[in-house]
Every structure is written in C-alpha cells, then in structure tokens.
Write a protein that holds these residues in place. Structure first.
Motif, mmCIF file in Angstrom:
data_model
loop_
_atom_site.group_PDB
_atom_site.id
_atom_site.type_symbol
_atom_site.label_atom_id
_atom_site.label_comp_id
_atom_site.label_asym_id
_atom_site.label_seq_id
_atom_site.Cartn_x
_atom_site.Cartn_y
_atom_site.Cartn_z
ATOM 1 N N LEU A 211 0.804 -1.216 0.000
ATOM 2 C CA LEU A 211 0.000 0.000 0.000
ATOM 3 C C LEU A 211 0.839 1.269 0.000
ATOM 4 O O LEU A 211 0.380 2.318 -0.440
ATOM 5 C CB LEU A 211 -0.949 -0.003 1.201
ATOM 6 N N GLY A 212 2.064 1.199 0.500
ATOM 7 C CA GLY A 212 2.924 2.384 0.504
ATOM 8 C C GLY A 212 2.317 3.518 1.306
ATOM 9 O O GLY A 212 1.838 3.323 2.422
ATOM 10 N N ASP B 253 0.500 6.366 -3.120
ATOM 11 C CA ASP B 253 0.751 5.071 -3.740
ATOM 12 C C ASP B 253 -0.514 4.277 -4.021
ATOM 13 O O ASP B 253 -0.527 3.412 -4.894
ATOM 14 C CB ASP B 253 1.672 4.229 -2.847
ATOM 15 N N CYS B 254 -1.574 4.530 -3.271
ATOM 16 C CA CYS B 254 -2.822 3.788 -3.464
ATOM 17 C C CYS B 254 -3.972 4.590 -2.877
ATOM 18 O O CYS B 254 -3.764 5.643 -2.276
ATOM 19 C CB CYS B 254 -2.732 2.410 -2.805
ATOM 20 N N ILE B 255 -5.172 4.064 -3.046
ATOM 21 C CA ILE B 255 -6.378 4.670 -2.463
ATOM 22 C C ILE B 255 -7.040 3.621 -1.581
ATOM 23 O O ILE B 255 -7.191 2.468 -1.989
ATOM 24 C CB ILE B 255 -7.355 5.141 -3.565
ATOM 25 N N ILE B 256 -7.424 4.028 -0.381
ATOM 26 C CA ILE B 256 -8.152 3.139 0.527
ATOM 27 C C ILE B 256 -9.563 3.697 0.717
ATOM 28 O O ILE B 256 -9.729 4.875 1.012
ATOM 29 C CB ILE B 256 -7.455 3.036 1.898
ATOM 30 N N GLU C 6 2.003 -2.817 -10.318
ATOM 31 C CA GLU C 6 3.367 -2.971 -9.814
ATOM 32 C C GLU C 6 3.410 -3.221 -8.307
ATOM 33 O O GLU C 6 4.438 -3.604 -7.774
ATOM 34 C CB GLU C 6 4.217 -1.739 -10.144
ATOM 35 N N GLN C 7 2.312 -2.986 -7.615
ATOM 36 C CA GLN C 7 2.276 -3.122 -6.157
ATOM 37 C C GLN C 7 1.708 -4.463 -5.699
ATOM 38 O O GLN C 7 1.437 -4.643 -4.518
ATOM 39 C CB GLN C 7 1.445 -1.970 -5.572
ATOM 40 N N VAL C 8 1.527 -5.402 -6.626
ATOM 41 C CA VAL C 8 0.891 -6.678 -6.297
ATOM 42 C C VAL C 8 1.848 -7.815 -6.622
ATOM 43 O O VAL C 8 2.494 -7.810 -7.658
ATOM 44 C CB VAL C 8 -0.404 -6.860 -7.126
ATOM 45 N N TYR C 9 1.941 -8.769 -5.705
ATOM 46 C CA TYR C 9 2.715 -9.970 -5.994
ATOM 47 C C TYR C 9 2.074 -11.166 -5.312
ATOM 48 O O TYR C 9 1.396 -11.021 -4.313
ATOM 49 C CB TYR C 9 4.181 -9.793 -5.600
ATOM 50 N N PRO C 10 2.251 -12.377 -5.879
ATOM 51 C CA PRO C 10 1.586 -13.566 -5.333
ATOM 52 C C PRO C 10 2.172 -14.013 -4.008
ATOM 53 O O PRO C 10 3.233 -13.665 -3.638
ATOM 54 C CB PRO C 10 1.808 -14.626 -6.405
#
Length: 98
Positions: free
Chosen positions: A42-43, A69-72, A94-98
């Motif tokens: 989330l940065g 970096d993101c929206i909540i 780019e902010q997602v990984y398994p």
C-alpha cells in the motif's frame, strides 16, 4: 486489464479487499468462481472520503510533487448507492505480488 476498466468508483487500478464477500461480488456468477489471494503493497495511501471515478491515479501528496501510492476506501464512506460497506484498496499492478 485495469487500464481499460469502466468500473472505477475509487479510480483506475486493481481493486482488493480484506472481505471475501466483497471479492466474491466480482467472481463469475456461475457455479464456479475464483478468488486470488495476493500480497499488496500500500505504501503511502490516500484515504478516500467519497467516490473518485474520474481519477486515473491517486491524488498528489500535499506539499510534495508525488502521488499517493494507493487509495483506501473504508466502510462508511457515502456514495450514490448508500454507504461503503467493505474495505477496498485500489493499487497499480506494480504493487501486487503472489
């Protein structure tokens, strides 16, 4: 492709939730569905206070020349269909990984 999505209450991006019932709303309505479990960075987040459908990215950080970096979206935010019920996190791929 998140760049072509037209469903973007809180801006363009990939939507995640900590609530499986919210995630299930986006699954195939047939007899089978799939929920992807992922780690999401989330940065420095922006906390939405209402719908942001025209945003192509998170707003700029006040006093700096960079975007959040993101929206909540937290439960309770008013919108055209009533109030936000579930937690939602809108991030870029780019902010997602398994």
């Amino acid at each position: 492709d998140d760049r072509l999505s037209t469903r973007a209450m809180y801006g363009n991006g990939i939507y995640f939730s900590t609530d499986s019932c919210k995630v299930a709303q986006y699954c195939d309505k047939g007899t089978t569905g799939c929920i992807v479990i992922a780690r999401v960075l989330l940065g420095h987040p922006f906390l939405a206070t209402g719908p942001m459908p025209t945003h192509r990215r998170p707003p700029m950080i006040e006093g700096y020349d960079v975007p959040h970096d993101c929206i909540i979206a937290k439960p309770g935010i008013p919108h055209s269909n009533g109030r936000q019920v579930h937690w939602e996190f809108v991030v870029q791929r780019e902010q997602v990984y398994p």
